[in-house]
Write an enzyme that holds these catalytic residues in place. Structure first.
Site, PDB file in Angstrom:
ATOM      1  N   ASP A 204     -58.581 -32.778 -22.168  1.00 20.42           N
ATOM      2  CA  ASP A 204     -57.236 -32.647 -21.361  1.00 20.42           C
ATOM      3  C   ASP A 204     -56.783 -30.968 -21.671  1.00 20.42           C
ATOM      4  O   ASP A 204     -56.976 -30.630 -22.762  1.00 20.42           O
ATOM      5  CB  ASP A 204     -56.295 -33.425 -22.156  1.00 20.42           C
ATOM      6  CG  ASP A 204     -54.844 -33.490 -21.119  1.00 20.42           C
ATOM      7  OD1 ASP A 204     -55.069 -34.169 -20.105  1.00 20.42           O
ATOM      8  OD2 ASP A 204     -53.789 -33.170 -21.625  1.00 20.42           O
ATOM      9  N   GLU A 270     -61.024 -30.108 -18.752  1.00 19.01           N
ATOM     10  CA  GLU A 270     -59.979 -29.967 -17.638  1.00 19.01           C
ATOM     11  C   GLU A 270     -59.137 -28.709 -17.866  1.00 19.01           C
ATOM     12  O   GLU A 270     -58.888 -28.426 -18.719  1.00 19.01           O
ATOM     13  CB  GLU A 270     -59.181 -31.035 -17.790  1.00 19.01           C
ATOM     14  CG  GLU A 270     -58.121 -31.211 -16.565  1.00 19.01           C
ATOM     15  CD  GLU A 270     -56.872 -31.660 -16.861  1.00 19.01           C
ATOM     16  OE1 GLU A 270     -56.161 -31.768 -16.003  1.00 19.01           O
ATOM     17  OE2 GLU A 270     -56.304 -31.715 -17.906  1.00 19.01           O
TER      18      GLU A 270
HETATM   19  C1  NOJ Z   1     -53.627 -33.398 -17.584  1.00 16.45           C
HETATM   20  C2  NOJ Z   1     -53.860 -35.011 -17.572  1.00 16.45           C
HETATM   21  O1  NOJ Z   1     -54.688 -35.092 -16.507  1.00 16.45           O
HETATM   22  C3  NOJ Z   1     -52.339 -35.347 -16.925  1.00 16.45           C
HETATM   23  O2  NOJ Z   1     -52.359 -36.726 -16.684  1.00 16.45           O
HETATM   24  C4  NOJ Z   1     -51.488 -35.143 -18.249  1.00 16.45           C
HETATM   25  O3  NOJ Z   1     -50.016 -35.667 -17.709  1.00 16.45           O
HETATM   26  C5  NOJ Z   1     -51.334 -33.790 -18.626  1.00 16.45           C
HETATM   27  N1  NOJ Z   1     -52.789 -33.301 -18.787  1.00 16.45           N
HETATM   28  C6  NOJ Z   1     -50.708 -33.651 -20.003  1.00 16.45           C
HETATM   29  O4  NOJ Z   1     -51.431 -34.466 -20.911  1.00 16.45           O
END
Ligand code: NOJ
Length: 542
Positions: A204, A270
């Protein structure tokens, strides 16, 4: 070119948002036993790996992206025994499993944070990023850093009399990765799941893990919203909060951990921004993350030229051994089909593109039945962003993410769609169920589901599509996107008509057999002869 690819390079991934996949306890919330009951469906669909959004204990303020325990299962979703059964169930069907790891932050209810905020000298005082405030009373934030959701990235703690950093929501305090004890604790969590046999992790917002040691202000920018391929937003260039060299070093350390396991595991990052920004996360000698999501597709208009440009820049930036990873949809962005007017023909064309490019495709649950974004009435919105205000302005209407997180639709029951059983009300409303459910689409040759299955089967048997090089074939007609995939002596051509009109084109290719058509066309083409592509038609030709 490496002939032998790793499993994650040839795999098609499927993202499951556990809260929304299948409710086995009939409480309106999806769970692990529910997923287990659908593993045969997934095996039959033909996917090779699953990414599970977080199912760890959490107050669910950000639906699992706010974790209080990285080594357990959130009770609403089941038990560790359920997880073990799920993992074995997947592996027995040849499906790999990757988990979602949130390394940047924990929940503000995590025991570490609860301890850290009690004083400036407790044993975990430096497990999070704490700073004194500015101004006479020390109540002004330490610098100008903005949270990714807008507003200051700093929150005052009355208890500790300092500010803590949160690059996302205030309930998600950033861990202090400069503290080795934090690093070791988080690495141990990774090892716990790797020892259990999981096949890797989705990481993440990995680009935000480290911030500037000196807490310097971010420079100003004119961008309010992040653009197609830039991470400048909210009037800032986040040079001191994103993609720091230390973050890249961390990617290399994480890779060392997963590479010490056999069989091979995978790390998918990500990060915000285009390929020129996130490429460093792959490591200077491809020794960092195995892949980083390329989100540019999810922002593009339906335009052949624009898609061609993104493919070209991605190919240029990520030659072998680097490996691209394209996505259209996930739990944060509107579903691809809805972005393009809920037009099934367009969706079929785009998934044909996704599954024929060089790189690893990720499919979001429900895409395979053409699930659309759902308009959620205000009082039923659950996503914290739906209620978020920036500078007093309620931005939720534009950025709420509930619409793409609605329950998977299994049957043609209008109330629960087979996700739960009536009269239970699923946690989010079910979308328009007419024909958009697995039951109605199974074995219907014209359905989206059968279309996905045919395409996935074809890809599985095609070395050029799974592993081959990609060469864009220049087109005079700007509505046509064409590329060749070649592996040794074998090659296929993919040609896509982005126009709502028939288009004539010349195929310069030795082969003439139609392997696949969005329109179900079969047979042979006459080599070199001009022929017509139907509106929104895509072909794979050998
Ligand atoms: C990216 C995640 O995909 C999203 O759903 C989340 O709210 C944020 N990061 C914070 O962790």
């Amino acid at each position: 070119m490496a002939l032998q690819k790793e499993w994650w390079q040839t795999a098609v991934f499927y993202q499951i948002y556990p809260r929304s996949f299948k409710d086995s306890t009939n409480n309106g919330v999806g769970d692990l036993p529910g997923i287990i009951s659908k593993l045969d469906y997934l095996a039959d669909l033909g996917i090779d790996a699953i990414w599970f959004s977080p199912f760890f204990p959490s107050p669910q303020a950000d639906f699992g992206y706010d974790i209080t325990d990285y080594g357990a299962i959130h009770p609403e979703y089941g038990t560790m025994d359920d997880f073990d059964e799920l993992l074995v169930g997947c592996h027995n069907r040849g499906i790999k499993v990757i988990l979602d790891m949130v390394l940047n932050h924990t929940s503000d209810q995590h025991p570490w944070f609860l301890e850290s905020k009690t004083s400036q000298d407790n044993p975990r005082h430096d497990w999070y990023v704490w700073q004194d405030g500015r101004g006479k009373k020390g109540r002004n934030p330490p610098n100008n850093w903005r949270a990714m959701v807008g507003g200051s990235a700093w929150e005052w703690s009355d208890e500790r009399k300092q500010f803590y950093l949160h690059q996302f929501l205030t309930c998600q305090p950033d861990l202090n990765w400069r503290n080795h004890a934090v690093q070791e604790a988080m690495f141990d969590h990774l090892r716990f799941w790797l020892d259990k046999g999981v096949d890797g992790f989705r990481l993440d917002i990995i680009h935000t893990v480290f911030e500037d040691k000196e807490f310097r202000d971010n420079p100003r920018s004119w961008h309010i919203f992040p653009s197609d391929n830039s991470n400048e937003a909210l009037l800032q260039k986040p040079v001191h909060t994103q993609f720091l060299p230390e973050t890249i070093d961390l990617c290399v350390s994480l890779r060392e951990i997963v590479d010490s396991y056999s069989p091979p595991r995978v790390l998918v990052g990500e990060a915000q921004g285009g390929v020129h920004l996130f490429k460093p996360l792959y490591g200077s000698s491809a020794n960092g993350l195995n892949m980083v999501f390329n989100f540019e597709f999810s922002k593009l208009p339906f335009n052949a030229k624009r898609f061609g440009e993104v493919i070209q820049s991605t190919e240029k930036a990520l030659p072998d051994p680097y490996w691209p990873c394209y996505v259209f949809s996930n739990h944060d962005v509107p579903r691809m089909i809805s972005k393009h007017g809920n037009n099934e023909q367009k969706a079929k064309l785009l998934v044909l593109l996704l599954l024929t490019l060089r790189g690893t495709p990720f499919i979001y649950y429900g895409e395979e039945i053409g699930l659309q974004n759902v308009n959620i009435p205000k009082q039923r919105r659950k996503d914290p962003l739906a209620h978020h205000r920036v500078w007093g302005i309620p931005i939720g209407r534009f950025f709420g993410r509930d619409g793409c997180r609605t329950p998977m639709q299994w049957t043609n029951d209008d109330v629960c769609a087979g996700f739960s059983d009536p009269p239970v009300r699923p946690w989010l409303p079910v979308g328009n169920n007419s024909q958009k459910n697995v039951l109605d689409q199974l074995n219907d040759n014209r359905s989206m589901l059968e279309y996905y299955k045919r395409l996935l089967r074809l890809r599985k048997d095609s070395l050029p599509l799974k592993q081959g090089l990609l060469t864009l074939v220049e087109q005079k007609n700007s509505d046509i996107l064409m590329f060749e995939r070649s592996f040794g002596e074998q090659s296929v051509i993919v040609v896509l008509n982005f126009s709502s009109k028939q288009k004539k084109l010349e195929i310069y290719h030795s082969g003439n057999q139609i392997l696949f058509s969005t329109h179900g066309r079969q047979g042979m083409l006459d080599t070199g002869e001009k022929f017509c592509l139907q509106e929104f038609e895509g072909l794979i030709i050998k």
